[in-house]
Scaffold this motif. Sequence first.
Motif, PDB file in Angstrom:
ATOM      1  N   LEU A 252       0.847  -1.201   0.000  1.00  0.00           N
ATOM      2  CA  LEU A 252       0.000   0.000   0.000  1.00  0.00           C
ATOM      3  C   LEU A 252       0.879   1.246   0.000  1.00  0.00           C
ATOM      4  N   ALA A 253       0.542   2.186  -0.866  1.00  0.00           N
ATOM      5  CA  ALA A 253       1.279   3.451  -0.950  1.00  0.00           C
ATOM      6  C   ALA A 253       0.350   4.600  -0.568  1.00  0.00           C
ATOM      7  N   PHE A 254       0.760   5.387   0.406  1.00  0.00           N
ATOM      8  CA  PHE A 254      -0.016   6.546   0.842  1.00  0.00           C
ATOM      9  C   PHE A 254       0.721   7.797   0.395  1.00  0.00           C
ATOM     10  N   ASP A 255      -0.009   8.641  -0.346  1.00  0.00           N
ATOM     11  CA  ASP A 255       0.651   9.815  -0.925  1.00  0.00           C
ATOM     12  C   ASP A 255      -0.183  11.066  -0.655  1.00  0.00           C
ATOM     13  N   VAL A 256      -0.170  12.013  -1.574  1.00  0.00           N
ATOM     14  CA  VAL A 256      -0.773  13.320  -1.329  1.00  0.00           C
ATOM     15  C   VAL A 256      -2.284  13.258  -1.129  1.00  0.00           C
ATOM     16  N   ASP A 257      -2.959  12.271  -1.711  1.00  0.00           N
ATOM     17  CA  ASP A 257      -4.394  12.138  -1.468  1.00  0.00           C
ATOM     18  C   ASP A 257      -4.660  11.910   0.019  1.00  0.00           C
ATOM     19  N   THR A 258      -3.844  11.065   0.620  1.00  0.00           N
ATOM     20  CA  THR A 258      -3.967  10.821   2.056  1.00  0.00           C
ATOM     21  C   THR A 258      -3.558  12.058   2.849  1.00  0.00           C
ATOM     22  N   LEU A 259      -2.613  12.826   2.315  1.00  0.00           N
ATOM     23  CA  LEU A 259      -2.192  14.072   2.966  1.00  0.00           C
ATOM     24  C   LEU A 259      -3.362  15.044   3.080  1.00  0.00           C
ATOM     25  N   VAL A 260      -4.182  15.133   2.039  1.00  0.00           N
ATOM     26  CA  VAL A 260      -5.367  16.004   2.083  1.00  0.00           C
ATOM     27  C   VAL A 260      -6.329  15.521   3.169  1.00  0.00           C
ATOM     28  N   ALA A 324       6.752  29.649  -0.569  1.00  0.00           N
ATOM     29  CA  ALA A 324       7.613  28.570  -1.057  1.00  0.00           C
ATOM     30  C   ALA A 324       6.959  27.832  -2.222  1.00  0.00           C
ATOM     31  N   SER A 325       5.619  27.647  -2.142  1.00  0.00           N
ATOM     32  CA  SER A 325       4.925  26.967  -3.233  1.00  0.00           C
ATOM     33  C   SER A 325       4.924  27.826  -4.501  1.00  0.00           C
ATOM     34  N   LEU A 326       4.815  29.158  -4.336  1.00  0.00           N
ATOM     35  CA  LEU A 326       4.903  30.053  -5.496  1.00  0.00           C
ATOM     36  C   LEU A 326       6.294  30.014  -6.110  1.00  0.00           C
ATOM     37  N   ALA A 327       7.312  29.961  -5.248  1.00  0.00           N
ATOM     38  CA  ALA A 327       8.686  29.865  -5.755  1.00  0.00           C
ATOM     39  C   ALA A 327       8.875  28.557  -6.524  1.00  0.00           C
ATOM     40  N   HIS A 328       8.263  27.477  -5.994  1.00  0.00           N
ATOM     41  CA  HIS A 328       8.341  26.184  -6.686  1.00  0.00           C
ATOM     42  C   HIS A 328       7.651  26.260  -8.047  1.00  0.00           C
ATOM     43  N   TRP A 329       6.512  26.944  -8.078  1.00  0.00           N
ATOM     44  CA  TRP A 329       5.785  27.115  -9.345  1.00  0.00           C
ATOM     45  C   TRP A 329       6.610  27.963 -10.315  1.00  0.00           C
ATOM     46  N   GLY A 330       7.235  29.048  -9.762  1.00  0.00           N
ATOM     47  CA  GLY A 330       8.060  29.895 -10.613  1.00  0.00           C
ATOM     48  C   GLY A 330       9.235  29.143 -11.198  1.00  0.00           C
ATOM     49  N   GLU A 336       2.599  23.853 -15.906  1.00  0.00           N
ATOM     50  CA  GLU A 336       1.907  22.740 -15.267  1.00  0.00           C
ATOM     51  C   GLU A 336       2.769  22.165 -14.146  1.00  0.00           C
ATOM     52  N   LEU A 337       2.090  21.859 -13.006  1.00  0.00           N
ATOM     53  CA  LEU A 337       2.791  21.346 -11.834  1.00  0.00           C
ATOM     54  C   LEU A 337       2.534  19.851 -11.678  1.00  0.00           C
ATOM     55  N   ILE A 338       3.437  19.231 -10.953  1.00  0.00           N
ATOM     56  CA  ILE A 338       3.257  17.826 -10.588  1.00  0.00           C
ATOM     57  C   ILE A 338       2.587  17.803  -9.217  1.00  0.00           C
ATOM     58  N   PRO A 339       1.320  17.329  -9.116  1.00  0.00           N
ATOM     59  CA  PRO A 339       0.587  17.373  -7.839  1.00  0.00           C
ATOM     60  C   PRO A 339       1.332  16.720  -6.690  1.00  0.00           C
ATOM     61  N   ALA A 340       2.022  15.622  -6.950  1.00  0.00           N
ATOM     62  CA  ALA A 340       2.728  14.922  -5.876  1.00  0.00           C
ATOM     63  C   ALA A 340       3.796  15.793  -5.230  1.00  0.00           C
ATOM     64  N   GLU A 341       4.267  16.810  -5.966  1.00  0.00           N
ATOM     65  CA  GLU A 341       5.275  17.713  -5.409  1.00  0.00           C
ATOM     66  C   GLU A 341       4.636  18.974  -4.831  1.00  0.00           C
ATOM     67  N   SER A 342       3.747  19.604  -5.608  1.00  0.00           N
ATOM     68  CA  SER A 342       3.193  20.899  -5.198  1.00  0.00           C
ATOM     69  C   SER A 342       2.275  20.787  -3.980  1.00  0.00           C
ATOM     70  N   ARG A 344       2.480  18.901  -1.454  1.00  0.00           N
ATOM     71  CA  ARG A 344       3.197  18.741  -0.190  1.00  0.00           C
ATOM     72  C   ARG A 344       3.532  20.093   0.438  1.00  0.00           C
ATOM     73  N   LEU A 345       3.522  21.129  -0.370  1.00  0.00           N
ATOM     74  CA  LEU A 345       3.715  22.482   0.153  1.00  0.00           C
ATOM     75  C   LEU A 345       2.391  23.185   0.402  1.00  0.00           C
ATOM     76  N   VAL A 346       1.449  23.042  -0.532  1.00  0.00           N
ATOM     77  CA  VAL A 346       0.201  23.796  -0.462  1.00  0.00           C
ATOM     78  C   VAL A 346      -0.702  23.308   0.671  1.00  0.00           C
ATOM     79  N   VAL A 347      -0.841  21.988   0.824  1.00  0.00           N
ATOM     80  CA  VAL A 347      -1.783  21.455   1.814  1.00  0.00           C
ATOM     81  C   VAL A 347      -1.383  21.838   3.245  1.00  0.00           C
ATOM     82  N   PRO A 348      -0.128  21.622   3.686  1.00  0.00           N
ATOM     83  CA  PRO A 348       0.231  22.056   5.047  1.00  0.00           C
ATOM     84  C   PRO A 348       0.087  23.565   5.236  1.00  0.00           C
TER      85      PRO A 348
END
Length: 399
Positions: A252-260, A324-330, A336-342, A344-348
């Motif tokens: 089982l893999a828990f990722d950003v969906d579980t983070l939300v 930090a998330s804006l800097a990552h986007w910049g 287009e962003l990769i949800p698995a990366e973005s 992790r910054l936006v949700v917290p």
Amino acid sequence: MPCLNEAETVEVCVTKALACMRENGIDGEVVIADNGSTDGSQQLARDAGARVVHIDQKGYGNALIGGIRAARGKYVIMGDADDSYDFTNLMPFVEELRKGGELVMGNRFKGGIAPGAMPPLHRYLGNPVLSFVGRLFFPSAIGDFHCGLRGFRRDSILKLGLQTGGMEFASEMVVKATLQGLDVREVPTTLSPDGRSRPPHLRSWRDGWRHLRFLLLYSPRWLFFIPGLALMIFGLVVGTALTFGPVYIGQLAFDVDTLVGASAMVVIGFQAVLFALFTKVYAAEEGFLPESPRIRKLIDIVTLERGLIIGGLLAVAGLVGLVASLAHWGGRGFGELIPAESLRLVVPSATAFIMSFQTIFASLFISILGIRRSRETPVDIAASAAEEAAEAVNKQPTL
């Protein structure tokens, strides 16, 4: 005795209670709190030697509190008028009251339940479960929360301000007596099949829910705080782990969906903890629950100003995360962003923002709840009446 169409049994109940008092030299009376009987119960009770008082408000609790107020004795013993309780053996209650007890509960499970006296649903599920919940939620050792035969000091019970009008009155009396520090005791008593040919007024599921609802509403700790704290801690642990990358448990893999989902747990749990605090403060201010020294100490520590500071720090943390998330986007050319990366910054960061405003609003609300209103004491009322009387005398024309 509360009474609603108990013509088949009220006479024998009154006769037994009066006989018990005569045999033991007790100066007392039997009060029938009639709740609108239409079968002649009132006259049967009078003929047997009882005093009948009429209670207009319907409900088991309303009938009982009306009868308690009408009673003239120092001690009151209450019991149903269906001949299921042994009114010839009331001295264990009287003796405990004379020794200083303020509420003496009967325990049918210790005294004996005759075959057919209690439905299996009540005997093995309803009463044991609700009594266990009552002992868990409140510091009480009572084994039978819902025994209808109990004795008490009339003045002590009236001071509790009992309000419920239905079957949950039985739980309210025990809970409030326990919370107010009354001397609560328990004696064994028996339960026999009632002498009526009609079904009882009790409705198992409806009245069971009303008892459970009352226990929950009078225990903010178990209704809000403990579930909320557990949810918040679990969400924080899971969310913290997932912030740094996926978590694998076997296949089982828990990722950003579980983070939300973990973020939602934190927010909901934090809100529940705040509701527990709101409820305790409000209930203490209004007199529904005794004031908790721990809650008062917490409020003294977490002042409005400190709450605003904590909320501001959470907002800053959220803002740093969003920057930090804006800097990552910049860094990706605002494409287009990769949800698995973005995420992790936006949700917290979003979670911190939400909790910051929850904290600020909670601090303001608790400060409003803590505003003490001036209440007139009996001395104030007497002084005002004396002043008004003096003014009235001074205004009278002299002869």
